[in-house]
Design a protein around this motif. Structure first.
Motif, PDB file in Angstrom:
ATOM      1  N   LYS A  91       0.834  -1.206   0.000  1.00 11.82           N
ATOM      2  CA  LYS A  91       0.000   0.000   0.000  1.00 11.82           C
ATOM      3  C   LYS A  91       0.873   1.262   0.000  1.00 11.82           C
ATOM      4  O   LYS A  91       0.609   2.216  -0.746  1.00 11.82           O
ATOM      5  CB  LYS A  91      -0.926  -0.007   1.221  1.00 11.82           C
ATOM      6  CG  LYS A  91      -1.953   1.116   1.260  1.00 11.82           C
ATOM      7  CD  LYS A  91      -2.929   0.872   2.400  1.00 11.82           C
ATOM      8  CE  LYS A  91      -4.035   1.920   2.404  1.00 11.82           C
ATOM      9  NZ  LYS A  91      -3.580   3.261   2.757  1.00 11.82           N
ATOM     10  N   GLU A  95       0.998   4.220  -2.856  1.00 13.72           N
ATOM     11  CA  GLU A  95       0.733   5.616  -2.512  1.00 13.72           C
ATOM     12  C   GLU A  95       1.927   6.505  -2.844  1.00 13.72           C
ATOM     13  O   GLU A  95       1.760   7.664  -3.243  1.00 13.72           O
ATOM     14  CB  GLU A  95       0.352   5.722  -1.041  1.00 13.72           C
ATOM     15  CG  GLU A  95      -1.007   5.091  -0.732  1.00 13.72           C
ATOM     16  CD  GLU A  95      -1.330   5.066   0.742  1.00 13.72           C
ATOM     17  OE1 GLU A  95      -0.392   5.247   1.567  1.00 13.72           O
ATOM     18  OE2 GLU A  95      -2.513   4.846   1.090  1.00 13.72           O
ATOM     19  N   GLY A  98       1.712   7.659  -6.235  1.00 12.59           N
ATOM     20  CA  GLY A  98       0.521   8.433  -6.545  1.00 12.59           C
ATOM     21  C   GLY A  98      -0.724   7.624  -6.794  1.00 12.59           C
ATOM     22  O   GLY A  98      -1.764   8.169  -7.185  1.00 12.59           O
ATOM     23  N   LEU A  99      -0.654   6.306  -6.567  1.00  8.84           N
ATOM     24  CA  LEU A  99      -1.824   5.456  -6.746  1.00  8.84           C
ATOM     25  C   LEU A  99      -2.731   5.549  -5.520  1.00  8.84           C
ATOM     26  O   LEU A  99      -2.267   5.818  -4.412  1.00  8.84           O
ATOM     27  CB  LEU A  99      -1.423   4.000  -6.970  1.00  8.84           C
ATOM     28  CG  LEU A  99      -1.035   3.574  -8.396  1.00  8.84           C
ATOM     29  CD1 LEU A  99       0.241   4.269  -8.837  1.00  8.84           C
ATOM     30  CD2 LEU A  99      -0.861   2.060  -8.482  1.00  8.84           C
ATOM     31  N   LYS A 100      -4.006   5.287  -5.741  1.00 10.29           N
ATOM     32  CA  LYS A 100      -4.978   5.270  -4.650  1.00 10.29           C
ATOM     33  C   LYS A 100      -5.697   3.927  -4.667  1.00 10.29           C
ATOM     34  O   LYS A 100      -6.781   3.792  -5.246  1.00 10.29           O
ATOM     35  CB  LYS A 100      -5.977   6.420  -4.805  1.00 10.29           C
ATOM     36  CG  LYS A 100      -5.337   7.802  -4.724  1.00 10.29           C
ATOM     37  CD  LYS A 100      -6.376   8.909  -4.895  1.00 10.29           C
ATOM     38  CE  LYS A 100      -5.724  10.281  -4.786  1.00 10.29           C
ATOM     39  NZ  LYS A 100      -6.710  11.383  -4.981  1.00 10.29           N
ATOM     40  N   VAL A 102      -8.003   0.959  -4.089  1.00 15.69           N
ATOM     41  CA  VAL A 102      -9.348   0.799  -3.546  1.00 15.69           C
ATOM     42  C   VAL A 102      -9.685  -0.688  -3.529  1.00 15.69           C
ATOM     43  O   VAL A 102      -9.547  -1.372  -4.554  1.00 15.69           O
ATOM     44  CB  VAL A 102     -10.392   1.564  -4.377  1.00 15.69           C
ATOM     45  CG1 VAL A 102     -11.803   1.300  -3.851  1.00 15.69           C
ATOM     46  CG2 VAL A 102     -10.089   3.061  -4.365  1.00 15.69           C
ATOM     47  N   ASN A 243      -6.972   1.139  -8.944  1.00 11.24           N
ATOM     48  CA  ASN A 243      -6.336   2.417  -8.642  1.00 11.24           C
ATOM     49  C   ASN A 243      -7.421   3.484  -8.685  1.00 11.24           C
ATOM     50  O   ASN A 243      -7.796   3.972  -9.749  1.00 11.24           O
ATOM     51  CB  ASN A 243      -5.237   2.731  -9.659  1.00 11.24           C
ATOM     52  CG  ASN A 243      -4.634   4.114  -9.439  1.00 11.24           C
ATOM     53  OD1 ASN A 243      -4.706   4.663  -8.337  1.00 11.24           O
ATOM     54  ND2 ASN A 243      -4.033   4.666 -10.480  1.00 11.24           N
ATOM     55  N   GLY A 244      -7.968   3.829  -7.529  1.00 12.36           N
ATOM     56  CA  GLY A 244      -9.096   4.742  -7.456  1.00 12.36           C
ATOM     57  C   GLY A 244     -10.386   4.031  -7.829  1.00 12.36           C
ATOM     58  O   GLY A 244     -10.384   2.866  -8.246  1.00 12.36           O
TER      59      GLY A 244
END
Length: 280
Positions: A91, A95, A98-100, A102, A243-244
Protein backbone atom coordinates in the motif's frame (compact mmCIF):
# COMPACT_ATOMS: atom_id res chain seq x y z
CA UNK A 1 1.17 -20.83 -11.66
CA UNK A 2 -1.06 -20.73 -14.67
CA UNK A 3 -1.76 -17.67 -16.77
CA UNK A 4 -5.12 -17.81 -18.51
CA UNK A 5 -5.84 -15.52 -21.43
CA UNK A 6 -9.54 -15.05 -22.01
CA UNK A 7 -10.58 -13.20 -25.12
CA UNK A 8 -13.58 -13.36 -27.37
CA UNK A 9 -15.18 -12.57 -30.75
CA UNK A 10 -18.43 -13.65 -32.30
CA UNK A 11 -16.68 -15.59 -35.08
CA UNK A 12 -14.39 -17.40 -32.64
CA UNK A 13 -17.41 -18.44 -30.60
CA UNK A 14 -18.91 -20.19 -33.61
CA UNK A 15 -15.63 -21.90 -34.53
CA UNK A 16 -14.71 -22.99 -31.03
CA UNK A 17 -18.17 -24.05 -29.94
CA UNK A 18 -17.44 -23.03 -26.38
CA UNK A 19 -15.38 -20.53 -24.44
CA UNK A 20 -13.47 -18.46 -26.92
CA UNK A 21 -10.03 -16.96 -26.99
CA UNK A 22 -10.21 -13.93 -29.03
CA UNK A 23 -9.70 -12.64 -32.39
CA UNK A 24 -10.04 -9.18 -33.82
CA UNK A 25 -9.65 -5.70 -32.43
CA UNK A 26 -11.51 -4.73 -29.29
CA UNK A 27 -13.23 -1.42 -28.73
CA UNK A 28 -12.60 -1.67 -25.02
CA UNK A 29 -10.30 -3.81 -22.92
CA UNK A 30 -9.56 -4.74 -19.32
CA UNK A 31 -6.55 -6.52 -17.82
CA UNK A 32 -6.68 -8.45 -14.54
CA UNK A 33 -3.87 -10.28 -12.76
CA UNK A 34 -3.27 -11.95 -9.41
CA UNK A 35 -4.73 -14.65 -7.21
CA UNK A 36 -5.39 -18.17 -8.48
CA UNK A 37 -8.24 -18.33 -5.95
CA UNK A 38 -10.00 -15.22 -7.24
CA UNK A 39 -9.16 -16.18 -10.82
CA UNK A 40 -12.24 -18.38 -11.43
CA UNK A 41 -14.53 -15.53 -10.32
CA UNK A 42 -12.75 -13.07 -12.60
CA UNK A 43 -12.94 -15.50 -15.52
CA UNK A 44 -16.67 -16.07 -15.00
CA UNK A 45 -17.31 -12.32 -14.92
CA UNK A 46 -15.14 -11.82 -18.02
CA UNK A 47 -16.90 -14.52 -20.00
CA UNK A 48 -20.31 -13.10 -18.99
CA UNK A 49 -19.47 -9.58 -20.18
CA UNK A 50 -17.78 -10.75 -23.36
CA UNK A 51 -20.79 -12.86 -24.32
CA UNK A 52 -22.88 -9.72 -23.99
CA UNK A 53 -20.48 -7.62 -26.08
CA UNK A 54 -18.04 -9.45 -28.39
CA UNK A 55 -16.21 -6.18 -29.06
CA UNK A 56 -14.64 -6.03 -25.62
CA UNK A 57 -11.42 -7.79 -24.67
CA UNK A 58 -10.78 -8.98 -21.10
CA UNK A 59 -7.58 -10.74 -20.07
CA UNK A 60 -7.37 -12.65 -16.78
CA UNK A 61 -3.96 -13.91 -15.60
CA UNK A 62 -3.26 -15.92 -12.45
CA UNK A 63 0.26 -15.12 -11.26
CA UNK A 64 -0.51 -15.00 -7.53
CA UNK A 65 -1.70 -12.28 -5.15
CA UNK A 66 1.76 -10.79 -4.65
CA UNK A 67 2.31 -10.47 -8.39
CA UNK A 68 -1.17 -9.02 -8.81
CA UNK A 69 -0.28 -6.24 -6.36
CA UNK A 70 2.96 -5.63 -8.29
CA UNK A 71 1.05 -5.47 -11.58
CA UNK A 72 -1.28 -2.81 -10.18
CA UNK A 73 1.71 -0.90 -8.82
CA UNK A 74 3.50 -1.04 -12.19
CA UNK A 75 0.41 -0.21 -14.21
CA UNK A 76 0.34 -3.50 -16.09
CA UNK A 77 -3.15 -4.42 -14.93
CA UNK A 78 -6.40 -2.54 -14.35
CA UNK A 79 -7.66 -4.79 -11.57
CA UNK A 80 -5.51 -6.81 -9.16
CA UNK A 81 -7.09 -9.97 -7.75
CA UNK A 82 -5.91 -10.75 -4.21
CA UNK A 83 -6.98 -13.48 -1.82
CA UNK A 84 -5.78 -11.29 1.04
CA UNK A 85 -5.67 -7.60 1.83
CA UNK A 86 -2.81 -5.42 0.64
CA UNK A 87 0.26 -5.56 2.85
CA UNK A 88 1.38 -2.34 4.44
CA UNK A 89 4.49 -2.19 2.26
CA UNK A 90 2.45 -2.76 -0.91
CA UNK A 91 0.00 0.00 0.00
CA UNK A 92 2.83 2.39 0.87
CA UNK A 93 4.60 1.68 -2.43
CA UNK A 94 1.42 2.40 -4.37
CA UNK A 95 0.73 5.62 -2.51
CA UNK A 96 4.35 6.71 -3.04
CA UNK A 97 3.73 6.45 -6.81
CA UNK A 98 0.52 8.43 -6.54
CA UNK A 99 -1.82 5.46 -6.75
CA UNK A 100 -4.98 5.27 -4.65
CA UNK A 101 -5.68 1.57 -4.11
CA UNK A 102 -9.35 0.80 -3.55
CA UNK A 103 -10.45 -2.61 -2.22
CA UNK A 104 -13.57 -4.26 -3.62
CA UNK A 105 -14.69 -7.39 -1.75
CA UNK A 106 -15.44 -9.92 -4.49
CA UNK A 107 -16.55 -12.86 -2.32
CA UNK A 108 -16.10 -14.55 1.02
CA UNK A 109 -14.12 -17.73 1.49
CA UNK A 110 -13.10 -20.33 4.02
CA UNK A 111 -9.91 -22.38 3.83
CA UNK A 112 -10.90 -26.01 4.34
CA UNK A 113 -8.20 -28.36 5.60
CA UNK A 114 -8.21 -31.48 3.43
CA UNK A 115 -6.80 -35.00 3.80
CA UNK A 116 -6.91 -38.23 1.81
CA UNK A 117 -10.38 -39.87 1.82
CA UNK A 118 -8.97 -42.93 3.63
CA UNK A 119 -7.84 -40.86 6.62
CA UNK A 120 -10.04 -41.49 9.66
CA UNK A 121 -9.19 -38.16 11.29
CA UNK A 122 -12.26 -35.95 11.05
CA UNK A 123 -11.53 -33.02 13.35
CA UNK A 124 -8.41 -31.06 14.22
CA UNK A 125 -7.81 -28.04 16.41
CA UNK A 126 -5.99 -24.96 15.18
CA UNK A 127 -3.15 -25.91 17.54
CA UNK A 128 -2.88 -29.41 16.05
CA UNK A 129 -2.85 -28.02 12.51
CA UNK A 130 -0.16 -25.51 13.51
CA UNK A 131 1.93 -28.30 15.05
CA UNK A 132 1.53 -30.43 11.93
CA UNK A 133 2.62 -27.63 9.62
CA UNK A 134 5.55 -26.59 11.78
CA UNK A 135 6.74 -30.20 12.11
CA UNK A 136 6.01 -30.76 15.81
CA UNK A 137 3.49 -33.46 14.89
CA UNK A 138 4.80 -35.73 12.16
CA UNK A 139 2.65 -38.87 12.37
CA UNK A 140 -1.11 -39.24 12.07
CA UNK A 141 -1.25 -41.53 15.11
CA UNK A 142 -0.50 -38.50 17.29
CA UNK A 143 -3.86 -36.96 16.36
CA UNK A 144 -5.94 -40.15 16.40
CA UNK A 145 -5.17 -41.39 12.91
CA UNK A 146 -3.31 -44.31 11.38
CA UNK A 147 0.39 -44.94 11.95
CA UNK A 148 1.67 -43.10 8.90
CA UNK A 149 3.98 -40.11 8.39
CA UNK A 150 2.20 -36.84 7.62
CA UNK A 151 2.95 -35.34 4.20
CA UNK A 152 2.54 -31.58 4.59
CA UNK A 153 1.38 -29.73 1.46
CA UNK A 154 1.33 -25.92 1.45
CA UNK A 155 0.68 -23.18 -1.06
CA UNK A 156 3.73 -21.29 -2.31
CA UNK A 157 4.73 -18.32 -0.18
CA UNK A 158 3.79 -15.76 -2.86
CA UNK A 159 0.19 -16.89 -2.59
CA UNK A 160 -2.45 -14.92 -0.71
CA UNK A 161 -3.90 -18.26 0.38
CA UNK A 162 -0.60 -19.09 2.05
CA UNK A 163 -0.45 -15.71 3.75
CA UNK A 164 -3.98 -16.06 5.11
CA UNK A 165 -3.18 -19.54 6.41
CA UNK A 166 0.07 -18.33 7.93
CA UNK A 167 -1.67 -15.46 9.71
CA UNK A 168 -4.66 -17.41 11.01
CA UNK A 169 -3.02 -20.76 11.76
CA UNK A 170 0.76 -20.52 12.03
CA UNK A 171 0.85 -17.23 13.87
CA UNK A 172 3.50 -14.52 13.77
CA UNK A 173 6.45 -16.77 14.61
CA UNK A 174 5.27 -20.00 13.00
CA UNK A 175 7.27 -21.37 10.07
CA UNK A 176 6.31 -24.21 7.78
CA UNK A 177 8.45 -27.31 8.29
CA UNK A 178 11.41 -27.70 5.93
CA UNK A 179 10.03 -31.07 4.83
CA UNK A 180 6.82 -29.51 3.49
CA UNK A 181 5.97 -29.60 -0.20
CA UNK A 182 4.76 -26.44 -1.95
CA UNK A 183 2.12 -26.27 -4.67
CA UNK A 184 1.40 -23.44 -7.08
CA UNK A 185 -2.40 -23.58 -6.99
CA UNK A 186 -5.42 -24.83 -5.07
CA UNK A 187 -5.99 -27.47 -7.72
CA UNK A 188 -2.43 -28.74 -7.39
CA UNK A 189 -2.84 -29.18 -3.64
CA UNK A 190 -6.11 -31.04 -4.11
CA UNK A 191 -4.52 -33.33 -6.68
CA UNK A 192 -1.55 -34.11 -4.43
CA UNK A 193 -3.75 -34.83 -1.41
CA UNK A 194 -6.18 -37.07 -3.29
CA UNK A 195 -3.27 -39.24 -4.46
CA UNK A 196 -1.32 -39.37 -1.18
CA UNK A 197 -2.68 -41.26 1.84
CA UNK A 198 -0.65 -39.37 4.42
CA UNK A 199 -1.13 -35.90 2.95
CA UNK A 200 -2.72 -32.79 4.44
CA UNK A 201 -3.37 -29.53 2.62
CA UNK A 202 -5.59 -26.44 2.57
CA UNK A 203 -7.56 -24.93 -0.31
CA UNK A 204 -10.23 -22.35 -1.02
CA UNK A 205 -13.77 -23.56 -0.34
CA UNK A 206 -14.52 -23.48 -4.07
CA UNK A 207 -11.95 -26.22 -4.68
CA UNK A 208 -13.29 -28.99 -2.44
CA UNK A 209 -14.92 -32.05 -3.97
CA UNK A 210 -15.42 -35.73 -3.18
CA UNK A 211 -11.84 -36.63 -4.13
CA UNK A 212 -10.59 -35.28 -0.80
CA UNK A 213 -11.89 -35.37 2.79
CA UNK A 214 -12.58 -32.10 4.58
CA UNK A 215 -11.84 -32.12 8.30
CA UNK A 216 -13.56 -29.92 10.85
CA UNK A 217 -11.46 -27.26 12.57
CA UNK A 218 -12.18 -26.70 16.26
CA UNK A 219 -15.34 -28.75 15.71
CA UNK A 220 -16.69 -26.53 12.92
CA UNK A 221 -17.05 -27.58 9.29
CA UNK A 222 -16.36 -25.01 6.52
CA UNK A 223 -19.54 -23.90 4.74
CA UNK A 224 -21.29 -20.86 3.32
CA UNK A 225 -22.91 -20.23 6.69
CA UNK A 226 -19.77 -20.65 8.81
CA UNK A 227 -17.75 -18.50 6.41
CA UNK A 228 -20.29 -15.66 6.66
CA UNK A 229 -20.77 -15.83 10.43
CA UNK A 230 -17.02 -16.46 10.89
CA UNK A 231 -17.53 -19.42 13.23
CA UNK A 232 -15.20 -21.40 10.98
CA UNK A 233 -11.82 -20.13 12.21
CA UNK A 234 -9.94 -20.05 8.88
CA UNK A 235 -11.98 -17.57 6.85
CA UNK A 236 -11.19 -14.57 4.66
CA UNK A 237 -12.42 -12.01 2.16
CA UNK A 238 -11.41 -12.17 -1.50
CA UNK A 239 -10.54 -8.86 -3.13
CA UNK A 240 -10.30 -7.02 -6.42
CA UNK A 241 -8.19 -3.85 -6.18
CA UNK A 242 -8.27 -0.83 -8.48
CA UNK A 243 -6.34 2.42 -8.64
CA UNK A 244 -9.10 4.74 -7.46
CA UNK A 245 -12.79 4.18 -8.11
CA UNK A 246 -13.46 3.23 -11.74
CA UNK A 247 -15.25 5.89 -13.76
CA UNK A 248 -19.01 5.42 -13.98
CA UNK A 249 -19.93 3.53 -17.11
CA UNK A 250 -16.39 2.25 -17.70
CA UNK A 251 -15.73 -1.41 -18.42
CA UNK A 252 -14.02 -1.73 -15.02
CA UNK A 253 -17.12 -0.31 -13.32
CA UNK A 254 -19.36 -2.74 -15.20
CA UNK A 255 -17.04 -5.62 -14.28
CA UNK A 256 -16.99 -4.75 -10.57
CA UNK A 257 -20.72 -4.08 -10.61
CA UNK A 258 -21.24 -7.79 -11.19
CA UNK A 259 -20.04 -8.46 -7.63
CA UNK A 260 -23.27 -7.21 -6.08
CA UNK A 261 -25.56 -8.12 -8.97
CA UNK A 262 -27.83 -11.15 -8.89
CA UNK A 263 -26.03 -12.57 -11.92
CA UNK A 264 -22.64 -12.13 -10.29
CA UNK A 265 -23.79 -13.64 -7.01
CA UNK A 266 -25.08 -16.69 -8.88
CA UNK A 267 -21.71 -17.09 -10.65
CA UNK A 268 -19.75 -16.80 -7.39
CA UNK A 269 -22.02 -19.34 -5.71
CA UNK A 270 -21.80 -21.75 -8.62
CA UNK A 271 -17.99 -21.63 -8.45
CA UNK A 272 -18.22 -22.53 -4.77
CA UNK A 273 -17.49 -19.28 -2.94
CA UNK A 274 -19.77 -17.18 -0.78
CA UNK A 275 -21.22 -14.21 -2.68
CA UNK A 276 -21.40 -10.66 -1.45
CA UNK A 277 -25.10 -9.89 -0.75
CA UNK A 278 -26.69 -8.90 -4.05
CA UNK A 279 -28.36 -5.55 -4.61
CA UNK A 280 -32.12 -5.83 -4.80
Amino acid sequence: MNDTLIRTSALAAVLAGGIVFAAGAAQDKLVLDGSTTVGPIAKAFAEHLMRQDPAINITVSESGSGNGAKALLNGTCDIANLSRHLKGAEKEAMEAKGLKPVAHVAAYDALPVVVHPSNKVGDLTIEQIRDIYTGKIANWRDVGGFDKPIVVISRDTNSGTYETFAELVLGKDGKVAKTAEYAGSNGAIRQRVQKTEGAIGYVGIGFIDDTVKVVKVNGVAPSVETALDKTYPINRELFMFTNGEPAAGSLAAKFLGLITSREGAAMVEEIGFVPVPAKK
